[in-house]
Structures are given as structure tokens and as C-alpha cells.
Design an enzyme around this catalytic site. Sequence first.
Site, PDB file in Angstrom:
ATOM      1  CD  GLU A 188       7.577   0.413   8.051  1.00 48.45           C
ATOM      2  OE1 GLU A 188       8.009   0.446   6.829  1.00 48.45           O
ATOM      3  OE2 GLU A 188       6.698   0.875   8.477  1.00 48.45           O
TER       4      GLU A 188
ATOM      5  CB  CYS B 256       4.156  -0.835   7.995  1.00 49.46           C
ATOM      6  SG  CYS B 256       3.320   0.769   8.692  1.00 49.46           S
TER       7      CYS B 256
ATOM      8  CE  LYS C 299       5.980  -0.592   4.035  1.00 46.08           C
ATOM      9  NZ  LYS C 299       5.885   0.559   4.950  1.00 46.08           N
TER      10      LYS C 299
END
Length: 522
Positions: A92, A225, A192
Site C-alpha cells: 500500500e 492494511c 479500501k
Amino acid sequence: MSGASRKPALFLFICYVAALGVQAGEYCVADHQGSQYYMAAVYEHHSILSPDPLALTTRQQALELMNQNLDIYERQVMTAAQKGVQIIVFPEDGIHGFNFTRTSIYPFLDFMPSPQLVKWNPCLEPHRFNDTEVLQRLSCMATKGDMFLVANLGTKQPCHSNDPGCPNDGRYQFNTNVIFSNNGTLVDRYRKHNLYFEAAFDTPLEVDRVTFDTPFAGRFGIFTCFDILFFDPAVRLLRDPEVKHVVYPSAWMNQLPLLAAIEIQKAFAIAFGVNVLAANIHHPSLGMTGSGIHTPLKSFWYHDMESPKGHLIIAQVAKNPLGLAGTENATGKTDPSHSRFLKIVSGEPYCEKDAQEVHCEAAKWNVDAPPTFHSEMMYDNFTLVPVWGKEGYLQVCSNSLCCHLLYDRPTLSQELYALGVFDGFHTVHGTYYIQVCALVKCGGLDIHTCGQEITEATGMFEFHLWGNFSTSYIFPLFLTSGMTPESPDQLGWENDHYFLRKRGLSSGLVTAALYGRLYEKN
């Protein structure tokens, strides 16, 4: 530091060791070729960052910086191609960086068409859409390396005023993962959902639940993440029994003792019985390092807080990962330690035999009762008890959760350990409900150092750790000295208690914890 666990492997490796700063890194290449395995790579990237991410810049200037990072990516792809890699994962924020405002990141964003609506190979059709230079380079890399490629970039999507969610500037901005096939076709994208203080990006109006199929390993899931701590999309994806692998770009800041990058990556692989291909960003000064290729039984990992360089991990991975043995097929029920654990957790009385007769006493199980104390761990107020002596049985409770530890120490070290419990909302850097049972090494000999961040330890334990968790989503967090991920010998439920068992640590214990998530209470 980098390395691999020393437990028996699912497959055979030959590791080529290369100098990497002051420490050694491993390129792990399979010796055995067979249809039951595939070759994977993850790259921990030390990204070239904008000197002033708040400053306004042009698209051309943004591309000049991003191309420097993409040049590094391309070199890693070619190295991986020489090893027969079939899929590579990049981290990321690796291409554009971080700490932007919504306005300052705009020149760094590519236009992102929906792969569900448009079939597109950016390498072959570079002029089909404007502002897609990064996507074009990634597509061409995948083609040149003849591998699936997963990368993260910032993307933009125009919206209209009649869209009630459309931001005032007339566009959505997303933190986006993209997947390219080995011929450069854009397979899919994931935006995300659980943003971590990312003011430059929008949360998608609906959760992207993205899986993709490959000819070499079947179905993969993907998320980014901070997503790993939430039900959507991470857990929901794995309700699909065909998903046996996860690709996981991250920019994770390590936080010990419970949430180091390699610690949660490994725990997720074990908890769900899947392979996790995790690529983290590499900025040690920000506490950002820790990548790995994790199966439920084995890890090839990298964690280095000193070297400024990136690192490529290559490993052969089983298409069908094998999980840990649960109670239903455990082989250790007859040994004294496990027998004692089973009797405690079932509520059977404690019995001792002398020369004449057997004496049983129900209360004897709770013979060890050191004083409880409170200490902050991960910004949460844990209730703890010190772990004294060579062996013992401890219990500590908070709200509805009681944690238990049955332990034996082959040798005593001059270190303080503690058993801690927390049952409540974690409210710093995110709000979510957790239940935690944790055996941790303290920062010093004072009880108030328990919960501090440490990475080295010498204390050896054989133990059972368990608790009466109110959730089935429990992650086994396990680190030994030198930031070494460890695998439990056994995990499972016994009489409404979830337990972790370990004998024969590879090095001193840093953390052994059961980290439960009650998603419905978020």
C-alpha cells in the site's frame, strides 16, 4: 531481521542468502516442482516519497516521482520472473506515498474504469482513457514478467451532483488495489473500505468484496492494511470456501506487543487456514516494516528496523493450505500437561496420589493467586497478574472474560512476565471491541513496565493459554525474540474455552496472545 520458522515444512526450500545491509535476507526458491504448489513473491518497498506531500504539484511532476518507484517495481518483477514467480504483491502507498491532503494528492491519481463494465488491457490500449499512466506501467510489468501482479495506487472517479454521496469537488478518490493477469489485463480492483486517518481518500459507498481466480492456484481474496481488523471485507470474503489465498498490500506501523505487522499477518493465516501474501511498506523510522508469505503452518518473513533497503521474498506455496490440528485430532491428550489442562477446563477436581490413597480437591487448581494490577497495553487498561516461579496455574478476569495460563518453565530467566486480560472497546487509532488474553514479557522488572514494546527475550515456556471467549473470531498472536513469528502446536475449543498450546519455543517468548474480535459490537 528476516527468516523462516524451523518447524517441519509443507514443502522443501533452497534459500539463497544475500547481504542486506548489516543483516541477511533470504530469497527462498522451491526445490520441488509439482502441480500442488505455486510460486509467489511479495516486495517490501522503501518508497521514494514526495518531499512535501502537502504542496500542490502538476501531473507531470507527480508522474516523475511515481515512475521512480515503478522503476524499482519493474526490477523486482524481472527478478521474480527469473525464479518462476506466478504472482507478485506490492505494498500500500508504495507508488505515490502518504500524508497528502485531498487536494495535494489529486495529480497522483489515475482514472479507474470499472473492471466489471470494461474489459481493458492498459499495456495494449494505453490511449483508451486519460490519466492512466501508472496503470499502463503496471499492466506492462505483468506482461513482461508473465505473472499476476497486485499493486496499490490512488484512483479517481468523476461523479455528478445528483449523486447524494458525491463530494463537493465532483469526484471520488479511492485507495485502490489493482490486479493484473499475466497478459496485462485488468482483472479487478479493490477500493479500501476501512481507512486509517486517510483524509485524501473516500470510503466507497458500498463494500468491495473482491475475489479473483487464477489458473495456477484457484481463488484469491484481497483487502488492504487496516481492513484486516474488521469483518467487512476481510472475514466475509472467507465465507467463500473456494478462497484459500489472500493478497494483502499494507502500510502498517508496528505496535507491540499485540499488533506488529508479521504478527497479525501470521495470525490471520492461522485463524482462517489460508495463505496470506502480505507486502508492507518499508520505512523503519516510522515503524513500518514486516512482510511475509504465511501459510497456517509456516512463514517466510521479513522485519528489519535498521536496513534502509527494500526486500523481495519468494516462496513456493501449497495450493491447498493445511491448518493446525484441533482438539478432534490432537495427539497430545495423554501427556501430563495436556491432561491437567483438560481436567481444569472441564471442572474436574485436582487429585494427588500418596502411598496410601488418592486425595482430590476442587479448589487446588487455583492455588496460584498473585495480586492483580493494571497497566496500559496498546492504549488499553489491562488487568494482569505476574507470572512467578517455575510452574503454575493462573487466572485473571475482566468483565465477562477470564483468561487462564498453565505453564512450566524449563529454566528461569531474570525477566518479568505477566498474564493480562482485556474485554472492552479499544478506542485509540480506531474504535472496535476486543477480548484479549495475553502472556507478555514486561519491559523491566517493575509491574508498570508490562505492556511496553519489547523485541528481545530469553524466557522459555511450555504452556496452555485459554479463555471463555464470546466470539469465534480469535487470532493467535505469537512472537519470540528477534521479532520471530511462532506457530502454536495446537489451537481449538474445549468445553466452551478457546486455547493455545505450545511446547519447545524457538527462542525467548515476547508475546503469546489470543486476540478476539466481536465485530457485531463495533
